[in-house]
Design a protein around this motif. Structure first.
Motif, PDB file in Angstrom:
ATOM      1  N   ILE A  29      60.088  11.903  24.831  1.00 46.43           N
ATOM      2  CA  ILE A  29      59.128  10.836  24.526  1.00 46.43           C
ATOM      3  C   ILE A  29      59.660   9.960  23.403  1.00 46.43           C
ATOM      4  O   ILE A  29      59.588   8.726  23.460  1.00 46.43           O
ATOM      5  N   ALA A  30      60.194  10.593  22.357  1.00 43.69           N
ATOM      6  CA  ALA A  30      60.737   9.840  21.228  1.00 43.69           C
ATOM      7  C   ALA A  30      61.861   8.909  21.672  1.00 43.69           C
ATOM      8  O   ALA A  30      61.907   7.729  21.292  1.00 43.69           O
ATOM      9  N   HIS A  31      62.765   9.413  22.524  1.00 38.30           N
ATOM     10  CA  HIS A  31      63.895   8.604  23.004  1.00 38.30           C
ATOM     11  C   HIS A  31      63.422   7.472  23.892  1.00 38.30           C
ATOM     12  O   HIS A  31      63.876   6.324  23.767  1.00 38.30           O
ATOM     13  N   ASP A  32      62.481   7.767  24.792  1.00 39.76           N
ATOM     14  CA  ASP A  32      62.029   6.773  25.759  1.00 39.76           C
ATOM     15  C   ASP A  32      61.245   5.642  25.087  1.00 39.76           C
ATOM     16  O   ASP A  32      61.388   4.471  25.454  1.00 39.76           O
ATOM     17  N   LEU A  33      60.425   5.979  24.102  1.00 40.36           N
ATOM     18  CA  LEU A  33      59.575   4.974  23.461  1.00 40.36           C
ATOM     19  C   LEU A  33      60.204   4.390  22.201  1.00 40.36           C
ATOM     20  O   LEU A  33      59.621   3.497  21.571  1.00 40.36           O
ATOM     21  N   VAL A  35      60.825   5.857  19.209  1.00 41.75           N
ATOM     22  CA  VAL A  35      60.198   6.267  17.955  1.00 41.75           C
ATOM     23  C   VAL A  35      60.895   7.521  17.448  1.00 41.75           C
ATOM     24  O   VAL A  35      61.689   8.145  18.161  1.00 41.75           O
ATOM     25  N   SER A  36      60.593   7.911  16.213  1.00 39.72           N
ATOM     26  CA  SER A  36      61.195   9.115  15.653  1.00 39.72           C
ATOM     27  C   SER A  36      60.582  10.362  16.272  1.00 39.72           C
ATOM     28  O   SER A  36      59.472  10.319  16.834  1.00 39.72           O
ATOM     29  N   VAL A  37      61.289  11.477  16.152  1.00 39.20           N
ATOM     30  CA  VAL A  37      60.762  12.743  16.659  1.00 39.20           C
ATOM     31  C   VAL A  37      59.469  13.140  15.935  1.00 39.20           C
ATOM     32  O   VAL A  37      58.503  13.578  16.580  1.00 39.20           O
ATOM     33  N   PRO A  38      59.385  12.998  14.594  1.00 40.71           N
ATOM     34  CA  PRO A  38      58.104  13.301  13.937  1.00 40.71           C
ATOM     35  C   PRO A  38      56.956  12.436  14.446  1.00 40.71           C
ATOM     36  O   PRO A  38      55.814  12.901  14.563  1.00 40.71           O
ATOM     37  N   ALA A  39      57.249  11.160  14.752  1.00 39.85           N
ATOM     38  CA  ALA A  39      56.192  10.288  15.284  1.00 39.85           C
ATOM     39  C   ALA A  39      55.725  10.798  16.639  1.00 39.85           C
ATOM     40  O   ALA A  39      54.522  10.816  16.929  1.00 39.85           O
ATOM     41  N   ALA A  40      56.671  11.210  17.481  1.00 39.53           N
ATOM     42  CA  ALA A  40      56.290  11.774  18.781  1.00 39.53           C
ATOM     43  C   ALA A  40      55.537  13.079  18.600  1.00 39.53           C
ATOM     44  O   ALA A  40      54.593  13.381  19.344  1.00 39.53           O
ATOM     45  N   GLY A  41      55.927  13.857  17.590  1.00 39.17           N
ATOM     46  CA  GLY A  41      55.217  15.108  17.315  1.00 39.17           C
ATOM     47  C   GLY A  41      53.785  14.873  16.870  1.00 39.17           C
ATOM     48  O   GLY A  41      52.913  15.724  17.065  1.00 39.17           O
ATOM     49  N   ALA A  42      53.533  13.695  16.285  1.00 36.68           N
ATOM     50  CA  ALA A  42      52.170  13.366  15.845  1.00 36.68           C
ATOM     51  C   ALA A  42      51.208  13.260  17.015  1.00 36.68           C
ATOM     52  O   ALA A  42      49.984  13.329  16.833  1.00 36.68           O
ATOM     53  N   LEU A  43      51.731  13.123  18.224  1.00 38.18           N
ATOM     54  CA  LEU A  43      50.870  13.079  19.411  1.00 38.18           C
ATOM     55  C   LEU A  43      50.109  14.399  19.570  1.00 38.18           C
ATOM     56  O   LEU A  43      48.957  14.416  20.007  1.00 38.18           O
ATOM     57  N   THR A  44      50.772  15.501  19.213  1.00 36.06           N
ATOM     58  CA  THR A  44      50.118  16.807  19.268  1.00 36.06           C
ATOM     59  C   THR A  44      49.031  16.909  18.209  1.00 36.06           C
ATOM     60  O   THR A  44      47.930  17.418  18.460  1.00 36.06           O
ATOM     61  N   SER A  45      49.340  16.425  17.006  1.00 34.65           N
ATOM     62  CA  SER A  45      48.345  16.452  15.923  1.00 34.65           C
ATOM     63  C   SER A  45      47.134  15.596  16.279  1.00 34.65           C
ATOM     64  O   SER A  45      45.987  15.967  15.989  1.00 34.65           O
ATOM     65  N   GLY A  89      54.352   1.988  28.086  1.00 31.30           N
ATOM     66  CA  GLY A  89      55.621   1.991  27.368  1.00 31.30           C
ATOM     67  C   GLY A  89      55.417   1.760  25.895  1.00 31.30           C
ATOM     68  O   GLY A  89      56.383   1.557  25.147  1.00 31.30           O
ATOM     69  N   ASP A  90      54.169   1.802  25.451  1.00 27.59           N
ATOM     70  CA  ASP A  90      53.825   1.515  24.061  1.00 27.59           C
ATOM     71  C   ASP A  90      53.363   2.796  23.362  1.00 27.59           C
ATOM     72  O   ASP A  90      52.451   3.485  23.835  1.00 27.59           O
ATOM     73  N   TYR A  91      53.990   3.120  22.248  1.00 26.38           N
ATOM     74  CA  TYR A  91      53.649   4.348  21.521  1.00 26.38           C
ATOM     75  C   TYR A  91      52.192   4.343  21.054  1.00 26.38           C
ATOM     76  O   TYR A  91      51.502   5.366  21.148  1.00 26.38           O
ATOM     77  N   GLY A  92      51.709   3.210  20.550  1.00 25.70           N
ATOM     78  CA  GLY A  92      50.337   3.129  20.071  1.00 25.70           C
ATOM     79  C   GLY A  92      49.325   3.425  21.164  1.00 25.70           C
ATOM     80  O   GLY A  92      48.326   4.113  20.930  1.00 25.70           O
ATOM     81  N   VAL A  93      49.590   2.914  22.361  1.00 21.65           N
ATOM     82  CA  VAL A  93      48.696   3.180  23.488  1.00 21.65           C
ATOM     83  C   VAL A  93      48.725   4.663  23.843  1.00 21.65           C
ATOM     84  O   VAL A  93      47.680   5.278  24.097  1.00 21.65           O
TER      85      VAL A  93
END
Length: 392
Positions: A29-33, A35-45, A89-93
């Motif tokens: 997800i981080a690579h595709d969008l 964003v950083s790995v921590p940002a992608a990890g925030a999806l779980t939080s 394709g948008d991280y915020g969405v």
């Protein structure tokens, strides 16, 4: 048990898969969008926060609707959130869809717990609860590894599409199997009155502590295996599968025992759970002990945890939807508390071996809470038959 109950568990399976599957999809997800790995990890939080906040809130809102409408509406929103997540394709969405999906999940589970209890006899709530929670344990055993495989071969979006597709038969089942007038519409004020029950609040606190102990070690099970037990990375899926299989067995066993012998399940099971975490901390360097204890602790954790959820429904029989919502929130508080406490132990110099020790401490706190609650109730004149924690 009614077929509709098993079909509701299918939806819980899909939701459990969604909650936990990102652990294997974050790098992609981080690579595709971008964003950083921590940002992608925030999806779980974001999902966890949505569950904690949304469970009681959605339970109160859903109390104004029929159970079929509440189940259909929340599951439809959950499905659509995954469709949007799969195509954006948008991280915020994507982040927003995780929060929305968590709110819908919380609402569905709260109503599903109340609906399950209403589908069976008044003394079979524990068994009905165990069938629903069996969907969550199967998600750990089958859904999460399956989502990881889909992500590996077809991309992370395929896992989101799979969750959405699994929801379709569950939606059909809700329409066809849950009566339109199932349940009684209870006002928010009447539901909130359940908060006045000391017994309910005690059970919820116990649920948070026991689940915190579970997820404290489960979250760090992989590094415990590789760094302390010195198992190869190839053993990690086996260890996780053993924990998941134990969880499913524990939920199934509790379903047959928790209605008739709740005190025995909680006291004996809780004592064995505490002993198991202590042994895990002491014997984590031994391969055989680690493999056996992963299976055993998974079983004991979910047997005690599912029994506590059933007791929450018994404690607030006049407000079953809110009780289900609060139980859902309590479990997610524990799921957030446990990894945080385990992280403190690791950062504090105890290392990964200290993680099962933190789990043992959390279960010990649960016993302390139980003893304090009984003393307080005794001094208040509750009497021996008006138990502070469970009804025998």
């Amino acid at each position: 048990m009614p077929l509709a109950l098993h079909l509701l568990a299918l939806a819980v399976f899909a939701q459990g898969t969604s909650e936990f599957m990102l652990s294997g999809l974050v790098p992609d997800i981080a690579h595709d969008l971008g964003v950083s790995v921590p940002a992608a990890g925030a999806l779980t939080s974001a999902f966890a926060i949505g569950m904690i906040v949304g469970a009681p809130l959605m339970a109160v809102l859903a109390a104004r609707w029929s159970r079929r409408a509440a189940l259909f509406g929340s599951l439809s929103v959950f499905l659509l959130a995954h469709v949007v997540g799969a195509v954006t394709g948008d991280y915020g969405v994507l982040l927003a869809t995780r929060v929305v999906a968590a709110l819908a999940n919380a609402g569905f589970l709260a109503v599903a717990l109340a609906t399950a209890a209403s589908m069976v006899g008044p003394e079979a709530k524990g068994r009905a609860t165990s069938i629903l929670l069996g969907g969550t344990t199967l998600a750990c055993v089958v859904g999460v590894p399956g989502g990881a495989l889909l992500g590996q071969f077809l991309g992370w979006r395929a896992a989101f599409w799979a969750v959405a597709l699994i929801c379709v038969p569950a939606l059909v089942a809700v329409v066809r199997s849950v009566p339109a007038g199932a349940g009684t519409r209870v006002g928010a004020r009447a539901e909130l009155a359940a908060l006045r029950s000391p017994r309910l609040l005690t059970v919820l606190l116990l649920g948070a502590l026991v689940n915190g102990a579970t997820f404290c070690t489960f979250t760090y099970l992989a590094p415990v295996a590789t760094e302390v037990t010195r198992l190869g990375a190839g053993w990690v899926p086996v260890l996780l599968a053993l924990f998941g299989l134990g969880s499913f067995a524990g939920v199934s066993a509790a379903g047959r025992l928790s209605d008739t012998y709740p005190m025995r399940v909680l006291v004996l099971g809780g004592s064995a759970l505490l002993l198991g975490w202590i042994l895990f901390a002491l014997l984590a360097g031994n391969t055989t002990a680690t493999l056996v204890l992963a299976l055993v602790q998974g079983g004991l954790s979910f047997a005690v945890g599912s029994t506590l959820i059933a007791q929450a429904l018994y404690a607030a029989s006049g407000a079953p939807t809110l009780a289900g919502g609060l139980a859902t929130a309590a479990l997610n508080v524990g799921a957030a508390l446990g990894p945080w406490a385990g992280g403190l132990a690791i950062g504090g110099g105890l290392g990964y071996r200290g993680v099962p020790g933190v789990s043992a401490l959390l279960v010990t706190l649960a016993f302390v809470v139980t003893c304090v609650a009984r003393v307080v109730r005794g001094r208040a004149g509750g009497g021996a038959t008006d138990e502070a924690v469970v009804a025998s």
